[in-house]
Structures are given as structure tokens and as C-alpha cells.
Design a protein around this motif. Structure first.
Motif, PDB file in Angstrom:
ATOM      1  N   ASN A  92      51.275  40.629  31.940  1.00 48.10           N
ATOM      2  CA  ASN A  92      50.233  39.648  32.249  1.00 48.10           C
ATOM      3  C   ASN A  92      48.943  40.315  32.726  1.00 48.10           C
ATOM      4  OD1 ASN A  92      52.000  37.560  31.668  1.00 48.10           O
ATOM      5  ND2 ASN A  92      52.611  37.280  33.796  1.00 48.10           N
ATOM      6  N   LEU A  93      48.675  41.545  32.274  1.00 50.02           N
ATOM      7  CA  LEU A  93      47.493  42.283  32.700  1.00 50.02           C
ATOM      8  C   LEU A  93      46.357  42.032  31.728  1.00 50.02           C
ATOM      9  CD1 LEU A  93      46.292  44.361  34.693  1.00 50.02           C
ATOM     10  CD2 LEU A  93      47.025  46.152  33.092  1.00 50.02           C
ATOM     11  N   GLY A  94      45.249  41.527  32.252  1.00 47.37           N
ATOM     12  CA  GLY A  94      44.095  41.234  31.429  1.00 47.37           C
ATOM     13  C   GLY A  94      42.885  42.048  31.835  1.00 47.37           C
ATOM     14  N   ALA A  95      41.876  42.046  30.983  1.00 41.08           N
ATOM     15  CA  ALA A  95      40.609  42.707  31.259  1.00 41.08           C
ATOM     16  C   ALA A  95      39.485  41.703  31.028  1.00 41.08           C
ATOM     17  CB  ALA A  95      40.422  43.931  30.378  1.00 41.08           C
ATOM     18  N   GLN A  96      38.356  41.941  31.673  1.00 35.81           N
ATOM     19  CA  GLN A  96      37.226  41.040  31.518  1.00 35.81           C
ATOM     20  C   GLN A  96      35.942  41.827  31.379  1.00 35.81           C
ATOM     21  OE1 GLN A  96      37.306  39.402  35.863  1.00 35.81           O
ATOM     22  NE2 GLN A  96      35.187  39.133  35.152  1.00 35.81           N
ATOM     23  N   LYS A 132      47.780  37.752  36.689  1.00 35.90           N
ATOM     24  CA  LYS A 132      48.228  36.480  37.226  1.00 35.90           C
ATOM     25  C   LYS A 132      49.750  36.423  37.218  1.00 35.90           C
ATOM     26  CE  LYS A 132      44.145  33.980  35.537  1.00 35.90           C
ATOM     27  NZ  LYS A 132      43.653  32.844  34.720  1.00 35.90           N
ATOM     28  N   ASN A 133      50.343  36.049  38.334  1.00 40.75           N
ATOM     29  CA  ASN A 133      51.785  35.875  38.459  1.00 40.75           C
ATOM     30  C   ASN A 133      52.075  34.490  39.026  1.00 40.75           C
ATOM     31  OD1 ASN A 133      52.980  38.671  37.812  1.00 40.75           O
ATOM     32  ND2 ASN A 133      51.300  39.142  39.222  1.00 40.75           N
ATOM     33  N   GLU A 134      53.339  34.165  39.185  1.00 43.23           N
ATOM     34  CA  GLU A 134      53.709  32.832  39.639  1.00 43.23           C
ATOM     35  C   GLU A 134      53.119  32.494  41.000  1.00 43.23           C
ATOM     36  OE1 GLU A 134      57.764  31.757  39.503  1.00 43.23           O
ATOM     37  OE2 GLU A 134      58.095  32.482  37.473  1.00 43.23           O
ATOM     38  N   LEU A 135      53.213  33.408  41.944  1.00 45.56           N
ATOM     39  CA  LEU A 135      52.810  33.104  43.311  1.00 45.56           C
ATOM     40  C   LEU A 135      51.564  33.836  43.762  1.00 45.56           C
ATOM     41  CD1 LEU A 135      56.315  33.047  45.074  1.00 45.56           C
ATOM     42  CD2 LEU A 135      54.946  31.111  44.249  1.00 45.56           C
ATOM     43  N   TYR A 296      44.763  34.455  30.321  1.00 43.33           N
ATOM     44  CA  TYR A 296      43.758  35.513  30.373  1.00 43.33           C
ATOM     45  C   TYR A 296      42.350  34.993  30.648  1.00 43.33           C
ATOM     46  CZ  TYR A 296      47.547  38.422  28.773  1.00 43.33           C
ATOM     47  OH  TYR A 296      48.738  39.080  28.690  1.00 43.33           O
ATOM     48  N   ALA A 297      42.261  33.876  31.344  1.00 39.49           N
ATOM     49  CA  ALA A 297      40.968  33.430  31.866  1.00 39.49           C
ATOM     50  C   ALA A 297      40.602  34.311  33.063  1.00 39.49           C
ATOM     51  CB  ALA A 297      41.040  31.973  32.296  1.00 39.49           C
ATOM     52  N   PRO A 298      39.447  34.952  33.085  1.00 40.09           N
ATOM     53  CA  PRO A 298      39.084  35.844  34.190  1.00 40.09           C
ATOM     54  C   PRO A 298      39.124  35.138  35.535  1.00 40.09           C
ATOM     55  CG  PRO A 298      37.578  36.147  32.349  1.00 40.09           C
ATOM     56  CD  PRO A 298      38.418  34.943  32.027  1.00 40.09           C
ATOM     57  N   ILE A 299      39.570  35.867  36.562  1.00 38.30           N
ATOM     58  CA  ILE A 299      39.621  35.322  37.912  1.00 38.30           C
ATOM     59  C   ILE A 299      38.243  35.361  38.563  1.00 38.30           C
ATOM     60  CG2 ILE A 299      40.592  35.678  40.222  1.00 38.30           C
ATOM     61  CD1 ILE A 299      43.106  36.776  38.862  1.00 38.30           C
ATOM     62  N   LEU A 300      37.508  36.441  38.360  1.00 40.31           N
ATOM     63  CA  LEU A 300      36.187  36.606  38.950  1.00 40.31           C
ATOM     64  C   LEU A 300      35.099  36.302  37.925  1.00 40.31           C
ATOM     65  CD1 LEU A 300      36.661  39.880  41.030  1.00 40.31           C
ATOM     66  CD2 LEU A 300      36.495  37.543  41.906  1.00 40.31           C
ATOM     67  N   ARG A 301      33.991  35.766  38.409  1.00 36.72           N
ATOM     68  CA  ARG A 301      32.849  35.487  37.563  1.00 36.72           C
ATOM     69  C   ARG A 301      31.939  36.716  37.493  1.00 36.72           C
ATOM     70  NH1 ARG A 301      32.350  29.871  36.869  1.00 36.72           N
ATOM     71  NH2 ARG A 301      30.208  30.155  36.177  1.00 36.72           N
ATOM     72  N   PRO A 302      31.014  36.756  36.526  1.00 38.68           N
ATOM     73  CA  PRO A 302      30.025  37.834  36.540  1.00 38.68           C
ATOM     74  C   PRO A 302      29.255  37.839  37.858  1.00 38.68           C
ATOM     75  CG  PRO A 302      29.932  36.629  34.467  1.00 38.68           C
ATOM     76  CD  PRO A 302      30.842  35.853  35.370  1.00 38.68           C
ATOM     77  N   ALA A 303      28.855  39.011  38.312  1.00 42.09           N
ATOM     78  CA  ALA A 303      28.159  39.124  39.588  1.00 42.09           C
ATOM     79  C   ALA A 303      26.859  38.322  39.581  1.00 42.09           C
ATOM     80  CB  ALA A 303      27.869  40.591  39.896  1.00 42.09           C
TER      81      ALA A 303
END
Length: 314
Positions: A92-96, A132-135, A296-303
Motif C-alpha cells: 500500500n505504498l504510494g508516491a505523490q 495507508k493502513n487500516e488503523l 493512492y489518493a495523496p494524504i498531503l496537499r501541495p505546499a
């Protein structure tokens, strides 16, 4: 900029994996009897194509930071794009990769009266990893800022976030920044030398999701402090630490658009930062109502100015 280039290059192999895109990510801890997350619509038919995690943003932006020398503020517009893809699908490892640009004019006339440029352009670039994981979930990115006003400068920082899902609707965690590259500059035409550098900060946050699919986040913490420097005074003081607080919200309007706003404040208000932006997120794949649940929706937004606060010192 070398670190940013390396991060982007390392992320490119994930594009091939992204072609076999994974379906929407629904943690079992959130799943209802029908297998869907509560208070969210299921992914649309187009979910799974390359555009599923692409987000475009347009809105207004306001900023006042220590680099404004105590006599200025800015107001203008912000455009941004953010994209996530699989890097190691089994983990579940993604890149952005994200980019944002702002163009702002001065909201105070002091700089105009001393013949300093009254508009500012900023280009933010963001690249990094998330999982992203379950918890729980985490994200770590590298931000770079190129700006042009009374001088041109390139600054960088690290930014990270770790969250724990306490309930189906509540997440708590910590996010923060660590400054990296600073740069010397000169306030032209006053020939005032300054050093610009991002301000590190650490915050605790709480995010709550509502039945409508909207969410709000509030946070508070501490920054490493900043110079209380002003253009017209010579008795500069340095604060060793300074309180920080802020909030963001996101409200889906339909399948393709969401209203999003973000604000962050570093005290004291007169010499610290007052940064915010508000606008519309556009989701070309029609996933606005289930975007946060996508694998794979990014967690953080662009700065942007709320997450990239710049200090100025003589």
C-alpha cells in the motif's frame, strides 16, 4: 533542488505500476455489512483509471509572514495540481507529485511608497511517499519554494504527517515541517540584506468526518520561533518558540467538485504569520465524494503559504 529531483526520479517507476490501478481502498475497520465505508458513496465506474487520484485546485490566497518585514501582506490567487500513484502495491505504498503557484499583490502600500516591487509570484513543488493502513497512515514529502518579489530565492523543507484512526469518523495525529535550505537575499532597492528560511513547526491535529462526507481538521502546536524584524525599526528581537494553530475543511459539492479551505497562524499576529486559501478542488474522474478512501489518493496537499512559513533575518 537536487533532493527534489532525486525524489521525482525515484517515483517514476511507480507510473508503470499505476497502470494496473488498484480499486478503492476501504479499510476493514470502516467497512459496513455491504462492504462500503459509512457516510460515503461507492467509487464511480471510472474509478481505477489514471485520473482517479488527480486533483486540480483554483482559489484565492492571502498571506502575511515574517518575510514581509512587519509592513506588508499579500492577496491573490492560487492554482494547484496533485497526483498520487502506486509505488509498491503489495505494501500500500504510494508516491505523490504536486505543484502549486500563487500570484499576489500587496495588501498594504508601504512597499509601494519606497519603490519596492508590489507583486509576488511563488511556485511550490512537492514530492514524496505515503502509506495507508487500516488503523494508521503516514506521509513524508519534500517541498521546494521558488519566489520572486524584491529578490529571487529558492527555499526547501521536509513535511510529514502521521495519523491514527480512532473511530470511523475521527482521526488524531501529528504533522510538522523541518526547514532545509535557506538563502541570502537583498530587499531592493533599499539594499537591505536578509536571510530567508522556512520555519520548522510541530502540531497535534484532530480530523472529524461528517455524515455528508465533509470533514474538518483543527491543530495546534509550536514553531521554532522567528525574527520580529520590521522594515522601519532597528530593535529586532528573536523569539525562540512561538505558538501555532490552524484548521482546514473539505466539503464535496458533487461528484466532481469539493470546496476546500486551509489556514495557519504563527503568533504573535503582528510579527508572525497569517496564511490562508479557499477554493474549489476539481476531480476529473468524478471521485469527489469518495476521494479520501481511495488507496493512492495523496494524504498531503501541495505546499502553500499555510504549510511553508518563511522567516527573514538581518
Amino acid at each position: 533542488m537536487l533532493r527534489l529531483a532525486l525524489t521525482v526520479l525515484l517515483s517514476l517507476p511507480g507510473a508503470a505500476i499505476a497502470q494496473d490501478y488498484a480499486p478503492a481502498y476501504v479499510p476493514q475497520a470502516y467497512a459496513t455489512q455491504d462492504g462500503l465505508p459509512p457516510d460515503w458513496l461507492p467509487p464511480p465506474v471510472v474509478a481505477g483509471d489514471w485520473a482517479e487520484t488527480l486533483t486540480l485546485f483554483g482559489g484565492i490566497s492571502g498571506s502575511k509572514q515574517p518575510q514581509d518585514l512587519g509592513v506588508n501582506a499579500h492577496f491573490g490567487g492560487r492554482l494547484a495540481a496533485n497526483y498520487g500513484f502506486a509505488l509498491v502495491d503489495a505494501a500500500n505504498l504510494g508516491a505523490q507529485i504536486g505543484v502549486a503557484g500563487t500570484y499576489q499583490d500587496d495588501a498594504v502600500r508601504v512597499f509601494e511608497s519606497v519603490a519596492v516591487d508590489t507583486d509576488r509570484g511563488q511556485l511550490f513543488t512537492t514530492a514524496g511517499l505515503f502509506q495507508k493502513n487500516e488503523l494508521w497512515n503516514w506521509s513524508l514529502v519534500y517541498d521546494a519554494l521558488y519566489q520572486d518579489q524584491w529578490d529571487r530565492s529558492t527555499l526547501t523543507q521536509f513535511r510529514g504527517r502521521v495519523g491514527v484512526n480512532m473511530t470511523a469518523r475521527d482521526e488524531i495525529g501529528v504533522w510538522g515541517t523541518k526547514n532545509d535550505r535557506g538563502e541570502e537575499g537583498v530587499v531592493a532597492p533599499l539594499d537591505l540584506p536578509v536571510r530567508l528560511q522556512a520555519i520548522s513547526q510541530l502540531n497535534l491535529f484532530w480530523r472529524h468526518q461528517y455524515e455528508s462526507g465533509a470533514y474538518t481538521t483543527i491543530w495546534g502546536g509550536v514553531s521554532e520561533g522567528h525574527e520580529e524584524m520590521t522594515l522601519v525599526a532597528t530593535d529586532d528581537r528573536h523569539l525562540s518558540t512561538a505558538p501555532v494553530f490552524g484548521a482546514d475543511f473539505r466539503a464535496p459539492l458533487n461528484d466532481y467538485c469539493s470546496l476546500y479551505g486551509e489556514a495557519n497562524f504563527v503568533l504573535p499576529a503582528d510579527t508572525g504569520s497569517v496564511d490562508s486559501f479557499l477554493g474549489i478542488d476539481i476531480h476529473p474522474a468524478g471521485v469527489a465524494k469518495c476521494y479520501r478512501k481511495l488507496k493512492y489518493a495523496p494524504i498531503l496537499r501541495p505546499a502553500g503559504s499555510p504549510s511553508f512559513v518563511v522567516d527573514a533575518r538581518r
